[in-house]
Design a protein around this motif. Structure first.
Motif, PDB file in Angstrom:
ATOM      1  N   GLN A   1      30.370  -1.597  48.820  1.00  0.00           N
ATOM      2  CA  GLN A   1      29.575  -0.503  48.264  1.00  0.00           C
ATOM      3  C   GLN A   1      30.076   0.747  48.902  1.00  0.00           C
ATOM      4  O   GLN A   1      29.978   0.656  50.266  1.00  0.00           O
ATOM      5  N   GLY A   2      29.861   1.982  48.385  1.00  0.00           N
ATOM      6  CA  GLY A   2      30.149   3.133  49.223  1.00  0.00           C
ATOM      7  C   GLY A   2      31.535   3.695  49.187  1.00  0.00           C
ATOM      8  O   GLY A   2      32.399   3.234  48.367  1.00  0.00           O
ATOM      9  N   SER A   3      31.451   4.848  49.874  1.00  0.00           N
ATOM     10  CA  SER A   3      32.793   5.569  49.876  1.00  0.00           C
ATOM     11  C   SER A   3      32.949   5.594  51.425  1.00  0.00           C
ATOM     12  O   SER A   3      32.399   5.927  52.260  1.00  0.00           O
ATOM     13  N   SER A   4      34.723   5.568  51.566  1.00  0.00           N
ATOM     14  CA  SER A   4      35.051   6.275  53.055  1.00  0.00           C
ATOM     15  C   SER A   4      35.490   7.783  52.808  1.00  0.00           C
ATOM     16  O   SER A   4      36.117   8.132  51.624  1.00  0.00           O
ATOM     17  N   TYR A   5      35.314   8.234  54.155  1.00  0.00           N
ATOM     18  CA  TYR A   5      35.709   9.634  54.137  1.00  0.00           C
ATOM     19  C   TYR A   5      36.820   9.758  55.504  1.00  0.00           C
ATOM     20  O   TYR A   5      36.690   9.152  56.205  1.00  0.00           O
ATOM     21  N   PHE A   6      37.597  10.947  54.976  1.00  0.00           N
ATOM     22  CA  PHE A   6      38.610  11.030  56.065  1.00  0.00           C
ATOM     23  C   PHE A   6      38.729  12.378  55.852  1.00  0.00           C
ATOM     24  O   PHE A   6      39.318  13.123  55.063  1.00  0.00           O
ATOM     25  N   ALA A   7      38.376  13.280  56.959  1.00  0.00           N
ATOM     26  CA  ALA A   7      38.051  14.742  56.754  1.00  0.00           C
ATOM     27  C   ALA A   7      38.456  15.593  58.107  1.00  0.00           C
ATOM     28  O   ALA A   7      38.370  15.339  58.989  1.00  0.00           O
ATOM     29  N   SER A   8      38.839  16.836  57.660  1.00  0.00           N
ATOM     30  CA  SER A   8      39.147  17.945  58.718  1.00  0.00           C
ATOM     31  C   SER A   8      38.746  19.190  58.346  1.00  0.00           C
ATOM     32  O   SER A   8      38.697  19.734  57.192  1.00  0.00           O
ATOM     33  N   LEU A   9      38.312  20.219  59.205  1.00  0.00           N
ATOM     34  CA  LEU A   9      38.357  21.514  58.871  1.00  0.00           C
ATOM     35  C   LEU A   9      39.493  22.097  58.296  1.00  0.00           C
ATOM     36  O   LEU A   9      40.566  21.685  58.676  1.00  0.00           O
ATOM     37  N   ASN A  10      39.468  22.995  57.367  1.00  0.00           N
ATOM     38  CA  ASN A  10      40.378  23.546  56.543  1.00  0.00           C
ATOM     39  C   ASN A  10      40.873  24.523  57.197  1.00  0.00           C
ATOM     40  O   ASN A  10      40.956  25.787  56.723  1.00  0.00           O
ATOM     41  N   ALA A  11      41.636  24.645  58.191  1.00  0.00           N
ATOM     42  CA  ALA A  11      42.357  25.523  59.023  1.00  0.00           C
ATOM     43  C   ALA A  11      43.502  25.792  58.542  1.00  0.00           C
ATOM     44  O   ALA A  11      44.293  25.163  57.817  1.00  0.00           O
ATOM     45  N   SER A  12      44.217  27.033  59.239  1.00  0.00           N
ATOM     46  CA  SER A  12      45.673  27.356  58.997  1.00  0.00           C
ATOM     47  C   SER A  12      46.456  26.128  59.714  1.00  0.00           C
ATOM     48  O   SER A  12      46.312  25.587  60.495  1.00  0.00           O
ATOM     49  N   GLY A  13      47.442  25.898  58.886  1.00  0.00           N
ATOM     50  CA  GLY A  13      48.428  24.681  59.464  1.00  0.00           C
ATOM     51  C   GLY A  13      47.861  23.374  59.110  1.00  0.00           C
ATOM     52  O   GLY A  13      48.529  22.242  59.649  1.00  0.00           O
ATOM     53  N   VAL A  14      46.913  23.275  58.432  1.00  0.00           N
ATOM     54  CA  VAL A  14      46.346  21.808  58.010  1.00  0.00           C
ATOM     55  C   VAL A  14      46.916  21.524  56.677  1.00  0.00           C
ATOM     56  O   VAL A  14      46.641  22.060  55.536  1.00  0.00           O
ATOM     57  N   THR A  15      47.597  20.384  56.510  1.00  0.00           N
ATOM     58  CA  THR A  15      48.176  20.111  55.064  1.00  0.00           C
ATOM     59  C   THR A  15      47.620  18.274  55.036  1.00  0.00           C
ATOM     60  O   THR A  15      47.194  17.778  55.926  1.00  0.00           O
ATOM     61  N   TRP A  16      47.668  17.914  53.765  1.00  0.00           N
ATOM     62  CA  TRP A  16      47.323  16.745  53.186  1.00  0.00           C
ATOM     63  C   TRP A  16      48.172  15.952  52.239  1.00  0.00           C
ATOM     64  O   TRP A  16      49.058  16.815  51.654  1.00  0.00           O
ATOM     65  N   GLN A  17      48.028  14.651  51.982  1.00  0.00           N
ATOM     66  CA  GLN A  17      48.745  14.325  51.004  1.00  0.00           C
ATOM     67  C   GLN A  17      47.929  12.810  50.627  1.00  0.00           C
ATOM     68  O   GLN A  17      47.456  12.164  51.660  1.00  0.00           O
ATOM     69  N   THR A  18      48.250  12.243  49.576  1.00  0.00           N
ATOM     70  CA  THR A  18      47.641  11.083  49.209  1.00  0.00           C
ATOM     71  C   THR A  18      48.779  10.212  48.476  1.00  0.00           C
ATOM     72  O   THR A  18      49.599  11.017  47.916  1.00  0.00           O
ATOM     73  N   GLY A  19      49.045   8.920  48.889  1.00  0.00           N
ATOM     74  CA  GLY A  19      50.057   8.317  48.300  1.00  0.00           C
ATOM     75  C   GLY A  19      50.388   7.080  48.949  1.00  0.00           C
ATOM     76  O   GLY A  19      49.810   6.523  49.621  1.00  0.00           O
ATOM     77  N   GLN A  20      51.430   6.283  48.589  1.00  0.00           N
ATOM     78  CA  GLN A  20      51.962   5.136  48.973  1.00  0.00           C
ATOM     79  C   GLN A  20      52.309   5.499  50.474  1.00  0.00           C
ATOM     80  O   GLN A  20      52.965   6.377  50.999  1.00  0.00           O
ATOM     81  N   ASP A  21      51.994   4.658  51.411  1.00  0.00           N
ATOM     82  CA  ASP A  21      52.008   4.731  52.785  1.00  0.00           C
ATOM     83  C   ASP A  21      53.462   4.969  53.245  1.00  0.00           C
ATOM     84  O   ASP A  21      53.538   5.948  54.045  1.00  0.00           O
ATOM     85  N   ILE A  22      54.489   4.079  53.011  1.00  0.00           N
ATOM     86  CA  ILE A  22      55.712   4.632  53.603  1.00  0.00           C
ATOM     87  C   ILE A  22      56.176   6.071  53.075  1.00  0.00           C
ATOM     88  O   ILE A  22      57.033   6.590  53.574  1.00  0.00           O
ATOM     89  N   VAL A  23      55.975   6.420  51.899  1.00  0.00           N
ATOM     90  CA  VAL A  23      56.275   7.774  51.146  1.00  0.00           C
ATOM     91  C   VAL A  23      55.649   8.900  51.905  1.00  0.00           C
ATOM     92  O   VAL A  23      56.295   9.752  52.390  1.00  0.00           O
ATOM     93  N   VAL A  24      54.364   8.851  52.211  1.00  0.00           N
ATOM     94  CA  VAL A  24      53.495   9.712  52.810  1.00  0.00           C
ATOM     95  C   VAL A  24      54.011   9.977  54.350  1.00  0.00           C
ATOM     96  O   VAL A  24      54.348  11.134  54.971  1.00  0.00           O
ATOM     97  N   ARG A  25      54.232   8.641  54.786  1.00  0.00           N
ATOM     98  CA  ARG A  25      54.563   8.890  56.328  1.00  0.00           C
ATOM     99  C   ARG A  25      55.952   9.532  56.583  1.00  0.00           C
ATOM    100  O   ARG A  25      56.015  10.170  57.630  1.00  0.00           O
ATOM    101  N   ALA A  26      56.678   9.144  55.584  1.00  0.00           N
ATOM    102  CA  ALA A  26      58.394   9.516  55.767  1.00  0.00           C
ATOM    103  C   ALA A  26      58.177  10.980  55.560  1.00  0.00           C
ATOM    104  O   ALA A  26      59.140  11.697  56.072  1.00  0.00           O
TER     105      ALA A  26
END
Length: 741
Positions: free
Chosen positions: A191-216
């Motif tokens: 049950q429940g949700s996991s969260y992974f978060a950061s302040l939305n400052a300049s230079g902060v980017t994000w992405q979701t997807g397959q591990d090897i794709v995002v990490r590459a």
């Protein structure tokens, strides 16, 4: 080996030996029974469940891995070299180098027992700081991600996720598509949700997807694409990850820091039985301050600097108290390694009123018996962890006692003794209307009386005694009739089985009778006070006769068996309450006997004659009350040696073999009972001088006031302090333990 494994820091940090051992497992994010991440080899939750958590740093276009065991095809990256790891009561800090840049990672699990909102918020910080070490400037970018393995121990479950970039934060949220409320499987909530978060400052980017794709993407380009993979799927189907990257820009010798918040939130957290057999869903206490999880996360991230300062102040107080010159040196480490784990076993909750608003005056806490039985608020497990709450904030102890007292005061529990727990499966606290809980009547009745009195003594709050006086008298009456020669039953050491006439158990009941006398005095019931004081005094003499071995050299484990002996750790209650009902000669006799027994075992004194098993908490309780300083130091050092000899990678396992040092496989690890390791701290501070003493309201108290708060710097020089330790890991060595459940 899965590419998303959080693997041993040994493999990728190039650890150097600094001469001081560490515990077998290092806490990273430990905030609740279901949000508990530890550095192991590989990193597991509790029962061998892997958590995916990876980290990279890019320096002038060259990438280095600093966390995880990533297998990323068609990429090239180096490994960081670790210089040190520092463990305090609230933080685990790693210092490493990535070429010409020093990287410091602080894993902060806030311990704020005097602020119930902060203490109940199920989030932890990961702060990443970088600075140049060669006098030049360098372009630095940081990366981290988590996987769906945080959601379930079953990787075949379907997960979905969203990313919010509005306002001041970037928040990744993920959850199981099909959830089951208030049910856990193998110590993992569904049950429940996991969260992974950061302040939305300049230079902060994000992405979701397959591990090897995002990490590459990050390894090859030093930036993420701000894109979302919307193909929801099984956790192990191309291993979706939620990633965040921080561009620190040009870094010189002034540290630049990026902060990430990670958490696991569910609602409700507890189902609790109420008067008349109804049920009540309870939420975490932090909801009394926040209207949305987004608001809570934003506030949490913005408060990092203050939270770090508060944590550093708390850590300093622990060092001042546990590092007291009168206590063995290794004791401080045991205390520091216990606090996060112990608080991670409880949840502080709140109810709603008839309008749906949270009732902040109704604060109760529940404890999960992690990795042993899974029960809810087991009285003897709360008792085993009790010193932690007396030291940090007795109000949390009160919050743990209240559900047990409230439930039994309604009359729904049919037995005359105190119940063992509130339900066989956390997070459900539905009681035992048939009275068919584990049969430990003397143990639990005595525990409740002793804890209620010790709370009143420490807090100066007699509200529990006044409100539940009839119930307390009922348990005392049961003990008066049954504690001197207890029938065959369990004690707190359930794995030892049911036995009659247990010396240690009978003694606890006698101390509890004296506790009832003290409580009666507190509310001016002199007649009842006199009755129980007389009974306790009479019983002590009879008990001593029944329990003394024929050679007068020790007390027996069970009456009449002179060849038997056991660890009389319940003497601690006599010292804690200052009842002084047990003669000093008992302490002298047992201290002398244990001094001889201890010489035969490398890792401490066994619990009883018939096996070589021990529980770390009871070893420390004995260390707190023996009158031989050499024996005290030996008991503490033996537990310290057991925890640092590298035989197990489990989070602070408390059941082990005193001869081999082997740990019980899969069981008795990550349990909140390690709060009992603060036993010496509580005895070393009188209630009048304890800086954590609570007000009579029982809802909060003033925070500790360290004698020196010290300063905190994120520089490599400061973090690589005198308490720097190296990591020692080894494979788990199993030891057979029977009768566990």
């Amino acid at each position: 080996m899965l590419p998303s494994l959080l693997y041993s820091f040994i493999l990728y940090f190039g650890l150097v030996s600094c001469g001081t051992p560490t515990p077998q497992s290092i806490p990273l994010a430990v905030r609740s029974p279901y949000f508990s991440a530890w550095l192991q080899a590989p990193a597991n939750f509790v029962l061998n469940n892997t958590l995916g958590w990876a980290g990279f740093i890019n320096v002038d276009g060259t990438s280095y891995v600093w966390m995880g065991e990533p297998n990323v095809p068609n990429t090239r990256f180096n490994k960081t070299v670790q210089q040190s790891v520092t463990i305090t009561a609230t933080q685990s800090t790693f210092v490493m180098t990535a070429g010409p840049v020093a990287l410091t990672i602080i894993f902060l699990s806030p311990v704020e027992p005097t602020d119930l909102v902060n203490q109940s918020f199920p989030f932890a910080y990961m702060a990443m700081s970088a600075k140049a070490t060669d006098g030049n400037s360098h372009k630095v970018r940081l990366y981290s991600d988590i996987s769906g393995e945080w959601l379930s121990g079953n990787d075949d479950m379907i997960m979905n996720w969203t990313t919010s970039t509005t306002g001041d934060t970037i928040i990744h949220q993920s959850q199981l598509e099909n959830q089951t409320a208030l049910v856990d499987i193998n110590d993992r909530i569904q049950q429940g949700s996991s969260y992974f978060a950061s302040l939305n400052a300049s230079g902060v980017t994000w992405q979701t997807g397959q591990d090897i794709v995002v990490r590459a993407q990050f390894i090859n380009n030093s930036v993420l694409l701000n894109t979302e993979d919307n193909k929801f799927r099984d956790i192990n189907d191309d291993w979706p990850v939620l990633a965040i990257s921080h561009d620190l820009g040009t870094v010189s010798n002034t540290p630049q820091t990026a902060v990430i918040a990670i958490g696991l939130v569910r609602d409700p957290v507890i189902e609790y039985v109420t008067a008349g057999g109804g049920t009540q869903n309870r939420s975490l206490y932090f909801w009394t301050r926040f209207s949305s999880i987004e608001d809570a996360i934003t506030t949490f991230l913005g408060d990092y600097d203050n939270a770090l300062a508060r944590a550093t102040k708390f850590d300093a107080q622990v060092v001042t108290d546990a590092g007291n010159a009168n206590l063995p040196p290794n004791y401080l480490s045991l205390v520091e390694w216990s606090i996060r784990q112990a608080f991670g076993g409880i949840e502080i909750t709140v109810s709603k009123d008839s309008t749906g608003a949270y009732n902040s005056s109704d604060a109760t806490a529940f404890l999960k018996e992690i990795s042993s039985s899974g029960r809810t608020s087991t009285a003897d497990v709360i008792f085993a962890a009790w010193p932690l709450f007396l030291y940090t904030n007795p109000a949390i102890g009160k919050a743990l006692l209240l559900p047990l007292l409230e439930y039994q005061a309604t009359g729904q529990y049919p037995n005359k003794w105190a119940c063992h727990d509130l339900g066989p499966a956390y997070p459900q606290a539905l009681g035992y209307p048939k009275g068919n809980d584990l049969f430990a009547p003397v143990e639990e009745s005595a525990d409740m009386l002793i804890m209620t009195l010790s709370y009143a003594q420490k807090s100066k709050d007699t509200s529990l005694i006044k409100t539940y006086y009839n119930l307390l008298q009922q348990w005392a009456q049961y003990l008066q009739e049954n504690t001197l020669t207890p029938s065959s039953q369990y004690s707190a050491d359930v794995f030892a089985g049911m036995l009659p006439n247990q010396t240690n158990l009978a003694m606890k009941g006698i101390i509890a009778l004296q506790a009832m006398s003290e409580m009666a005095t507190m509310i001016s019931d002199s007649s009842l006070s006199s009755t129980y004081a007389t009974t306790a005094k009479t019983y002590v003499g009879q008990w001593q006769t029944l329990a003394t071995a024929a050679d007068d050299l020790h007390l027996t484990y069970t009456y009449g068996n002179s060849s038997s002996w056991g660890l009389l750790y319940n003497l601690y209650a006599d010292k804690l309450l200052q009842t002084n009902i047990i003669p000093g000669s008992i302490y002298d006799t047992q201290s002398s006997f244990y001094s001889e027994s201890q010489n035969n075992n490398q890792f401490g004194i066994p619990l009883n004659t018939w096996n070589t098993s021990a529980l770390t908490g009871w070893e420390i309780w004995m260390a707190a009350i023996v009158n031989d300083s050499s024996l005290q130091a030996s008991l503490i050092n033996d537990v310290y040696q057991y925890l640092t000899d590298g035989r197990s990678t489990a989070p602070f396992p408390d059941l082990y073999d005193t001869v081999s040092g082997d740990t019980a496989p899969l069981f008795y690890r990550n349990r909140p009972v390690v709060g009992g390791n603060l036993a010496l701290l509580v005895l070393s501070q009188s209630s009048s001088s304890n800086p954590n003493t609570n007000s009579s309201s029982g809802t909060s108290s003033s925070p500790p006031s360290p004698t020196s708060t010290g300063g905190h710097s994120s520089s490599v020089e400061t973090l690589a302090s005198a308490r720097t330790v190296s990591v020692v890991f080894a494979l788990v060595i199993a030891v057979t333990v029977s009768a566990l459940f």
